[in-house]
Design a protein around this motif. Structure first.
Motif, PDB file in Angstrom:
ATOM      1  N   GLN A 297      36.223  44.974  40.356  1.00 26.50           N
ATOM      2  CA  GLN A 297      37.069  44.511  40.464  1.00 26.50           C
ATOM      3  C   GLN A 297      37.040  43.053  40.547  1.00 26.50           C
ATOM      4  O   GLN A 297      36.156  42.611  41.985  1.00 26.50           O
ATOM      5  N   PRO A 298      37.568  41.913  40.025  1.00 26.24           N
ATOM      6  CA  PRO A 298      37.807  40.390  41.417  1.00 26.24           C
ATOM      7  C   PRO A 298      38.715  40.908  42.496  1.00 26.24           C
ATOM      8  O   PRO A 298      39.198  41.771  42.671  1.00 26.24           O
ATOM      9  N   LEU A 299      37.781  40.009  43.650  1.00 26.82           N
ATOM     10  CA  LEU A 299      38.760  40.013  45.327  1.00 26.82           C
ATOM     11  C   LEU A 299      39.199  39.060  45.366  1.00 26.82           C
ATOM     12  O   LEU A 299      39.404  38.166  44.521  1.00 26.82           O
ATOM     13  N   VAL A 300      40.307  39.064  46.337  1.00 26.14           N
ATOM     14  CA  VAL A 300      41.447  38.328  46.497  1.00 26.14           C
ATOM     15  C   VAL A 300      40.327  37.882  47.749  1.00 26.14           C
ATOM     16  O   VAL A 300      40.681  38.832  48.336  1.00 26.14           O
ATOM     17  N   PHE A 301      40.156  36.260  47.606  1.00 25.35           N
ATOM     18  CA  PHE A 301      39.976  35.956  49.233  1.00 25.35           C
ATOM     19  C   PHE A 301      40.958  34.878  49.421  1.00 25.35           C
ATOM     20  O   PHE A 301      42.250  34.840  49.139  1.00 25.35           O
ATOM     21  N   VAL A 302      40.786  34.702  51.078  1.00 26.03           N
ATOM     22  CA  VAL A 302      41.972  34.383  51.688  1.00 26.03           C
ATOM     23  C   VAL A 302      41.150  33.151  52.629  1.00 26.03           C
ATOM     24  O   VAL A 302      40.423  33.144  52.970  1.00 26.03           O
TER      25      VAL A 302
END
Length: 127
Positions: free
Chosen positions: A74-79
């Motif tokens: 799945q796409p990843l959430v980056f900060v």
């Protein structure tokens, strides 16, 4: 003082692979800000057959990027994190670094001197 709320990520599937009999789960993240917020979708040419689309969510003081990674289900959430130049986003061992219209993807486990796994440019379809 009024607070603007945004549902930043809706129906983002959990990252763990699910057995065939499992029920799909979703995750919703809500960010609040007293300032304007921005959602941008940028298409990048990374030299592969298919361009990738990255979603940027900017709601001061939170700056996020949702990036599809070929090795991830799945796409990843980056900060965003501190950077000398450009904007550097991290998610686990992945680093997505943008500088103007250019972006690069690194695997932090390969060391600070490792070459990027992807080098991308914003897709511009203006004639």
């Amino acid at each position: 003082m009024t607070t603007k709320s945004i549902a930043a990520l809706t129906a983002l599937a959990l990252l763990a692979p699910l057995p065939a009999s499992a029920v799909e789960s979703t995750l919703q993240l809500q960010l609040s800000t007293d300032q304007d917020f921005e959602r941008r979708t940028i298409t990048y040419d990374c030299g592969a057959e298919t361009p990738i689309q990255v979603i940027y969510l900017n709601a001061v003081p939170n700056f996020l990027a949702v990036v599809p990674i070929a090795d991830e289900p799945q796409p990843l959430v980056f900060v965003s994190v501190v950077s000398a130049s450009g904007v550097r986003y991290v998610s686990g061992h992945w680093v997505w670094w943008t500088k103007g219209p250019e972006a690069t993807l690194y695997d932090a486990t390969l060391g600070d001197d490792a070459e990027p796994l992807l080098t991308c440019s914003e897709f511009n379809d203006t004639p």
